[in-house]
Write a protein that holds these residues in place. Structure first.
Motif: not given
Length: 108
Positions: A12-18
């Motif tokens: 999986e690849v993360e997308l942070t709120e920032e």
């Protein structure tokens, strides 16, 4: 934080709120309207290139004929392997032409 499946990385690849805020502010033509294109590009890219600017980054790209009269959606993913494997989106954008970088994989 959001997570997207990426079969190419087998992870999986993360997308942070920032990073999401960064993309929405710097590339408003992509977000919030085209959320699904980020997921689609990671799930089924046309091409994966090594970034010429960042050695630990890959550029996943997919051509969409129905986005702004034809554009590539590019999702730039950084991979950290130590101490644990982590993949996260640093940016995403639309482009007519792809940035330079060595082609690592291309759809047949």
């Amino acid at each position: 934080m959001s997570h997207y499946a990426c079969p190419y990385l087998e992870s999986e690849v993360e997308l942070t709120e920032e990073r999401e805020r960064h993309i929405a502010e710097r590339h408003p033509d992509l977000l919030p309207e085209h959320w699904d294109r980020i997921a689609g590009t990671l799930a089924e890219p046309d091409q994966v290139r090594r970034s010429a600017r960042f050695g630990s980054a890959r550029m996943f790209s997919r051509w969409y004929t129905d986005v702004r009269q034809g554009k590539h959606v590019v999702v730039v993913v950084v991979s950290e392997l130590d101490p644990t494997e982590r993949h996260w989106i640093i940016t995403a954008y639309m482009a007519r032409k792809l940035a330079e970088g060595d082609v690592e994989w291309k759809r047949d």
